[in-house]
Design a protein around this motif. Structure first.
Motif, PDB file in Angstrom:
ATOM      1  N   ALA A  53       3.837 -13.340   1.652  1.00  0.00           N
ATOM      2  CA  ALA A  53       3.080 -12.478   2.563  1.00  0.00           C
ATOM      3  C   ALA A  53       3.853 -11.194   2.865  1.00  0.00           C
ATOM      4  CB  ALA A  53       2.779 -13.224   3.853  1.00  0.00           C
ATOM      5  N   ALA A  54       5.186 -11.288   2.904  1.00  0.00           N
ATOM      6  CA  ALA A  54       6.008 -10.138   3.287  1.00  0.00           C
ATOM      7  C   ALA A  54       6.149  -9.109   2.160  1.00  0.00           C
ATOM      8  CB  ALA A  54       7.398 -10.611   3.715  1.00  0.00           C
ATOM      9  N   GLN A  55       6.163  -9.565   0.912  1.00  0.00           N
ATOM     10  CA  GLN A  55       6.389  -8.652  -0.206  1.00  0.00           C
ATOM     11  C   GLN A  55       5.374  -7.509  -0.259  1.00  0.00           C
ATOM     12  OE1 GLN A  55       6.778 -11.525  -3.458  1.00  0.00           O
ATOM     13  NE2 GLN A  55       8.707 -10.543  -3.977  1.00  0.00           N
ATOM     14  N   PRO A  56       4.060  -7.792  -0.245  1.00  0.00           N
ATOM     15  CA  PRO A  56       3.119  -6.670  -0.306  1.00  0.00           C
ATOM     16  C   PRO A  56       3.205  -5.746   0.908  1.00  0.00           C
ATOM     17  CG  PRO A  56       1.940  -8.770  -0.169  1.00  0.00           C
ATOM     18  CD  PRO A  56       3.387  -9.074  -0.301  1.00  0.00           C
ATOM     19  N   GLU A  57       3.537  -6.305   2.066  1.00  0.00           N
ATOM     20  CA  GLU A  57       3.682  -5.467   3.262  1.00  0.00           C
ATOM     21  C   GLU A  57       4.846  -4.488   3.085  1.00  0.00           C
ATOM     22  OE1 GLU A  57       1.874  -4.997   5.995  1.00  0.00           O
ATOM     23  OE2 GLU A  57       0.400  -6.379   5.182  1.00  0.00           O
ATOM     24  N   LEU A  58       5.957  -4.999   2.575  1.00  0.00           N
ATOM     25  CA  LEU A  58       7.117  -4.137   2.346  1.00  0.00           C
ATOM     26  C   LEU A  58       6.779  -3.032   1.349  1.00  0.00           C
ATOM     27  CD1 LEU A  58      10.330  -6.321   2.179  1.00  0.00           C
ATOM     28  CD2 LEU A  58      10.129  -4.081   3.206  1.00  0.00           C
ATOM     29  N   MET A  59       6.120  -3.399   0.269  1.00  0.00           N
ATOM     30  CA  MET A  59       5.793  -2.409  -0.755  1.00  0.00           C
ATOM     31  C   MET A  59       4.741  -1.419  -0.254  1.00  0.00           C
ATOM     32  SD  MET A  59       7.880  -2.785  -2.983  1.00  0.00           S
ATOM     33  CE  MET A  59       9.124  -3.983  -3.338  1.00  0.00           C
ATOM     34  N   ARG A  60       3.861  -1.867   0.624  1.00  0.00           N
ATOM     35  CA  ARG A  60       2.903  -0.942   1.231  1.00  0.00           C
ATOM     36  C   ARG A  60       3.656   0.065   2.086  1.00  0.00           C
ATOM     37  NH1 ARG A  60      -0.464  -4.525   3.307  1.00  0.00           N
ATOM     38  NH2 ARG A  60      -1.428  -4.770   1.289  1.00  0.00           N
ATOM     39  N   GLY A  61       4.711  -0.388   2.754  1.00  0.00           N
ATOM     40  CA  GLY A  61       5.553   0.518   3.529  1.00  0.00           C
ATOM     41  C   GLY A  61       6.187   1.583   2.654  1.00  0.00           C
ATOM     42  N   VAL A  62       6.506   1.216   1.412  1.00  0.00           N
ATOM     43  CA  VAL A  62       7.072   2.184   0.465  1.00  0.00           C
ATOM     44  C   VAL A  62       6.032   3.235   0.108  1.00  0.00           C
ATOM     45  CG1 VAL A  62       7.953   2.491  -1.876  1.00  0.00           C
ATOM     46  CG2 VAL A  62       8.744   0.565  -0.501  1.00  0.00           C
ATOM     47  N   THR A  63       4.810   2.791  -0.209  1.00  0.00           N
ATOM     48  CA  THR A  63       3.783   3.752  -0.615  1.00  0.00           C
ATOM     49  C   THR A  63       3.388   4.657   0.543  1.00  0.00           C
ATOM     50  OG1 THR A  63       1.975   2.216  -0.151  1.00  0.00           O
ATOM     51  CG2 THR A  63       2.835   2.224  -2.390  1.00  0.00           C
ATOM     52  N   LYS A  64       3.516   4.166   1.762  1.00  0.00           N
ATOM     53  CA  LYS A  64       3.173   4.977   2.937  1.00  0.00           C
ATOM     54  C   LYS A  64       4.339   5.844   3.399  1.00  0.00           C
ATOM     55  CE  LYS A  64      -0.962   3.292   3.345  1.00  0.00           C
ATOM     56  NZ  LYS A  64      -2.135   4.106   3.111  1.00  0.00           N
ATOM     57  N   GLY A  65       5.499   5.692   2.762  1.00  0.00           N
ATOM     58  CA  GLY A  65       6.629   6.550   3.075  1.00  0.00           C
ATOM     59  C   GLY A  65       7.470   6.090   4.248  1.00  0.00           C
ATOM     60  N   VAL A  66       7.333   4.828   4.639  1.00  0.00           N
ATOM     61  CA  VAL A  66       8.120   4.316   5.765  1.00  0.00           C
ATOM     62  C   VAL A  66       9.497   3.879   5.287  1.00  0.00           C
ATOM     63  CG1 VAL A  66       8.205   2.582   7.604  1.00  0.00           C
ATOM     64  CG2 VAL A  66       6.030   3.568   6.933  1.00  0.00           C
TER      65      VAL A  66
END
Length: 87
Positions: A53-66
């Protein structure tokens, strides 16, 4: 303080962006904490599920620039190796 109309607008935009990024960071940290808690309890199934569950959230943070891409990859890698060592 901002003087020109453009600098005032940029200041407003920065405030909004800061709030959005803060919420995203908090959400990601919550997912990471769930993985950490599952590892600490020694429950491998829960840890694997939490990591998935955490992996896609982390990678979404990358695409959003966080987060930077390497930071997220490092976190995922270290968590995955710790989950793997659970018995």
């Amino acid at each position: 303080m901002a003087n020109t109309p453009q600098s005032k607008k940029r200041a407003r935009q920065n405030e909004k962006r800061f709030e959005v990024n803060k919420a995203r960071r908090s959400r990601i940290r919550t997912y990471l904490r769930k993985v950490e808690e599952a590892i600490a309890s020694g429950d491998k199934d829960a840890a694997v599920a939490a990591l998935r569950a955490a992996q896609p959230e982390l990678m979404r943070g990358v695409t959003k620039g966080v987060f930077h891409k390497n930071t997220a990859s490092r976190k995922v890698s270290r968590l995955a190796s710790r989950v793997k060592t659970l018995g």
